[in-house]
Design an enzyme around this catalytic site. Structure first.
Site, mmCIF file in Angstrom:
data_model
loop_
_atom_site.group_PDB
_atom_site.id
_atom_site.type_symbol
_atom_site.label_atom_id
_atom_site.label_comp_id
_atom_site.label_asym_id
_atom_site.label_seq_id
_atom_site.Cartn_x
_atom_site.Cartn_y
_atom_site.Cartn_z
ATOM 1 C CG LEU A 107 0.948 10.557 6.294
ATOM 2 C CD1 LEU A 107 0.415 10.336 7.696
ATOM 3 C CD2 LEU A 107 1.536 11.950 6.163
ATOM 4 C CB ALA A 130 -0.922 0.006 1.226
ATOM 5 C CD GLN A 183 6.652 3.123 -0.681
ATOM 6 O OE1 GLN A 183 6.083 3.963 -1.372
ATOM 7 N NE2 GLN A 183 7.690 2.435 -1.128
ATOM 8 C CB VAL A 184 2.738 -1.100 4.078
ATOM 9 C CG1 VAL A 184 2.861 -2.474 4.727
ATOM 10 C CG2 VAL A 184 2.251 -0.100 5.096
ATOM 11 C CB ALA A 201 -0.966 6.586 1.924
ATOM 12 C CG ASP A 229 -8.764 7.361 9.652
ATOM 13 O OD1 ASP A 229 -9.898 7.672 9.247
ATOM 14 O OD2 ASP A 229 -7.760 7.346 8.908
#
Length: 621
Positions: free
Chosen positions: A199, A195, A201-202, A197, A351
Site C-alpha cells: 500500500l 519500511a 512506504q515510510v 509494503a 491488525d
C-alpha cells in the site's frame, strides 16, 4: 518507526540494540547538487558507499513483484489474470470433489493434503496479483464461515514483500498533495524507506522545527488499481451470487460491499490519522502505552506524517533481553491494552501483528498503523456480554440467541446441529483448567464449526477473533507460559459483576441465577408457544423424518442406474469402434477405444462400490 498494514520490511534501525544507520540525507547537501535518489550510489559523505536499492538491508525485493508494482494497470490484462485465477480455483474445487481423481482411492487425509497445496498456491497467486488481493486474502483469512480451515490458516500468513517505489515518485506525491517541495517541508528527508509494503512506504524526516517524524506515502496509482480490480471483482461476485449452488444461503454481494468499504478506508490516510488521534486520546491516562502524534499540517489522503517513536520490535526477543525488559510483563500489558480497547473504548486495533507493535526503552508499548480499526457500538458490546454470560454458564441456547442478535448466526429452520456443536465446544473447553485453555484452539474449533453452517461472521467479530489469536501468539513468543484467558478473566468477571449483580460463586448467587432462569422461562413460555403456533400456521416449521431403509434403497438404485448407463455407453462405444476398424477408419476408432476403456473402468469401480455397500449393509443389519 511506523509500520504499514502488512508485516513491515524492517532494517537494523528497528532495533535499539543495533547500531543506527547513517543519519538522514541532508537537504542542505541536496542543494549542493548531490543526487538524493535511492537507485544510484550517493556521493555525499553522510551516505558513504550506498549500495544499489536491491541490496540494501531496509528494502526487500521479491519474486512476487509483478507489473502492478511498476504501475502497469491494463484493464484487459487485469481482467484476464483475475478471471484465470478464479476459474482455476473453481476447477480445483470441482477436482477435489471427484473421488476418482485420488490415486489409490479417496481418503480425508488425501483431501486435506491436496487442500494444503492449493492454499499455498492461492496465497502465492494473491501476492502476485498485488495490493487488492493481498488485502482481500487478509480479509478472507478471518472468514472461516466461507473457506475451509486449511485455506484460512494459509491466508493468515499472507504478508507481502514488495520493492519500494522510487524517490522521484515520493517527491511527486508530496508536491501534488502538500503543494510544496520537500526542501520547503522538511529540513532532512531520508530517501531510503524504513519500511515498504504493497500500500505504501515510510520515510524518516526532520521538520524545520526540529521534530523527528516519519512520513507515510501511498503507492502511486493505488487508487486506480483498486478501482479496476473492484470493478472486476463485482462481476465475479454477481457470478457467484447467481450460481445455483454457491449462491444459495450466501450473501456474496454483502461480502463484496464489506470488502470494498474496508479497502477504501485503509488507503484513506486522513481516516487513519483520525483513528490514531482517537486511539491516542483513549490511552492518554495509561502511561504504559504510547501512540504517535499526527502532524496534520503535513497530511493528506495519500500522505501522513507522524511523530517518530523508535522502539524495539516486540518479536525481537534478543534485543528485549539485552535492554533488560520483562518479557512476561510485556505479554500481559499487550493483552491488557487490547482488552481495554474492546471492553472500555469500543475502538480497537484490528491488525495487532508484531510489525505494528514495539517497545520503548522504558518498557512502554508503542502502537503503529491505524488504517485497519474495528469499532464496537455500545449496543454491540452489550450483546457481546450476553455471549460472555452464556459461555460462563455453559448455556448453548443463550450463546445462540446472542450470536443471532449479533447477526453472526442466521436463524435457519433447524439449529439443532449448531446447538449440539456449541454445547460440545462449551463442555469440552470450560471443564478444563484455565491454564490448559487456549484462545487459538477455541477459535480454530469455532471456525471448524462455522464452515458450511449458517454462521455469517461480521467483519468486527472476525477482527476480534483474529486479534485474540494474534495476541496469544505474540504473548507466547514473549513468555511460553502466557495464557490470554488468564489475563482476560478479571476483565470478564468485573464486567459480568457490573452487568449481572446476581453473578457470584456462592450458594445464594447460584440459587438466584436458577430462580431468575426459571422465572425467565416461565414468563417466556407463552411467547414461545405463540411463536411456534405462528410458524405452524405460516408453514415455516418443517418436520424431517429419516428412514435409513429408504435411504439405503435409494442409494442402491442410484448406483445401479449409473452402472447401467456406463455399461450401455461403453458397449455402444465398443461397437462403434469395431465398425470403424472393419471399415479401415483406425484413426477415428482410437478415441472411441480410449473412451470405452474409461467407461469400462468406471463401470467396474462402480460395481465394486455396490458390492462393498451391500456387504456393509448386511453387516450392519
Amino acid at each position: 518507526m511506523a509500520a504499514l498494514a502488512e508485516e513491515p520490511i524492517t532494517s537494523d534501525r528497528s532495533r535499539l540494540s543495533s547500531p543506527m544507520l547513517p543519519p538522514p540525507y541532508s537537504l542542505a547537501e541536496a542543494k549542493s547538487g548531490a543526487d538524493p535518489l535511492p537507485n544510484v550510489t550517493l556521493s555525499p559523505p553522510r551516505f558513504p558507499s550506498l549500495p544499489p536499492a536491491t541490496d540494501r538491508p531496509g528494502i526487500a525485493v521479491t519474486r512476487h513483484a509483478d507489473s502492478w508494482s511498476r504501475g502497469h494497470y491494463s484493464k484487459t490484462t487485469r481482467f484476464l489474470r483475475i478471471w484465470a485465477f478464479v476459474l482455476r480455483f473453481l476447477a480445483e474445487l470441482w477436482y477435489n470433489g471427484k473421488h476418482w481423481t485420488y490415486a489409490g482411492g479417496f481418503t480425508p487425509e488425501k483431501l486435506i493434503q491436496r487442500q494444503r497445496r492449493q492454499a499455498i498456491w492461492i496465497r502465492e497467486t494473491m501476492l502476485r496479483l498485488g495490493p487488492t488481493f493481498i488485502k482481500l486474502g487478509q480479509f478472507f483469512s478471518t472468514r472461516a464461515d466461507i473457506f475451509p480451515s486449511h485455506y484460512v490458516e494459509e491466508l493468515s500468513q499472507l504478508q507481502d514483500r514488495v520493492p519500494a517505489f522510487s524517490y522521484a515518485q515520493v517527491e511527486e506525491t508530496l508536491q501534488k498533495d502538500l503543494g510544496k517541495e520537500i526542501l520547503t517541508l522538511f529540513s532532512e528527508f531520508d530517501p531510503i524507506p524504513l519500511a515498504a509494503a504493497s500500500l505504501g512506504q515510510v520515510h524518516r524526516a526532520t521538520l524545520h522545527t526540529g521534530e523527528s517524524v516519519v512520513v507515510k506515502i501511498q503507492r502511486p496509482g493505488l487508487q486506480r488499481l483498486f478501482a479496476i480490480d473492484l470493478a472486476i471483482l463485482k462481476g465475479i461476485t454477481h457470478f457467484f451470487q447467481r450460481h445455483p449452488q454457491w449462491g444459495r444461503d450466501r450473501d456474496w454481494l454483502g461480502i463484496y460491499e464489506e470488502c470494498r468499504r474496508i479497502l477504501w478506508e485503509e488507503i484513506d490516510y486522513i481516516n487513519e490519522g483520525r483513528n490514531a488521534d482517537t486511539f491516542r486520546r483513549n490511552f492518554r491516562n495509561r502511561p504504559w502505552a504510547k501512540v504517535p502524534r499526527i502532524y496534520w499540517r503535513y497530511a493528506s489522503h495519500r500522505v501522513l506524517t507522524l511523530e517518530y517513536l523508535p522502539g524495539i520490535k516486540i518479536s525481537d526477543y534478543e534485543a528485549l533481553d539485552a535492554a533488560g525488559l520483562d518479557r512476561s510483563l510485556l505479554a500481559r500489558l499487550n493483552a491488557k491494552a487490547y482488552l481495554h480497547q474492546i471492553l472500555d473504548d469500543g475502538l480497537f486495533h484490528a491488525d495487532p501483528h508484531p510489525g505494528n507493535l514495539a517497545v520503548s526503552p522504558d518498557g512502554a508499548l508503542i502502537f503503529y498503523d491505524f488504517g485497519m480499526m474495528g469499532r464496537l457500538r455500545s449496543d454491540v458490546r452489550s450483546k457481546v456480554l450476553d455471549t460472555f454470560f452464556g459461555v460462563a454458564q455453559k448455556d448453548a441456547n443463550r450463546v445462540i440467541d446472542a450470536l443471532i442478535d449479533l447477526e453472526a448466526l442466521v436463524p435457519t429452520g433447524d439449529l439443532s446441529p449448531v446447538r449440539r456443536s456449541i454445547q460440545y465446544l462449551l463442555d469440552n473447553f470450560m471443564d478444563k483448567p484455565l491454564e490448559a485453555q487456549s484462545i487459538t484452539a477455541i477459535t480454530e474449533d469455532l471456525y471448524d464449526i462455522a464452515y458450511d453452517r449458517p454462521f455469517r461472521f461480521p467483519a468486527t467479530f472476525t477482527f476480534v477473533m483474529r486479534a485474540f489469536t494474534s495476541l496469544e501468539g505474540v504473548g507466547k513468543g514473549l513468555d511460553p507460559h502466557f495464557n490470554f484467558l488468564e489475563v482476560a478473566q478479571p476483565f470478564a468477571l468485573d464486567i459480568m459483576a457490573d452487568g449481572n449483580s446476581a453473578y457470584s460463586n456462592d450458594f445464594l448467587g447460584q440459587l438466584s441465577r436458577q430462580a431468575a432462569q426459571a422465572s425467565n422461562t416461565a414468563f417466556g413460555l407463552p411467547r414461545r408457544l405463540e411463536d411456534t403456533l405462528g410458524k405452524l400456521e405460516q408453514g415455516d416449521i418443517r418436520v424431517r423424518v429419516r428412514s435409513s431403509e429408504t435411504e439405503r434403497l435409494l442409494r442402491q438404485m442410484t448406483l445401479t442406474q449409473m452402472s447401467t448407463n456406463y455399461a450401455v455407453l461403453s458397449g455402444s462405444s465398443l461397437i462403434a469402434s469395431t465398425l470403424l476398424i472393419t471399415n479401415g477408419q483406425v484413426p477415428l476408432a482410437v478415441p472411441l477405444l480410449l473412451l470405452t476403456a474409461v467407461l469400462g473402468t468406471a463401470f467396474v469401480r462402480l460395481n465394486l462400490r455396490l458390492r462393498r455397500l451391500d456387504r456393509f449393509f448386511k453387516e450392519s443389519d
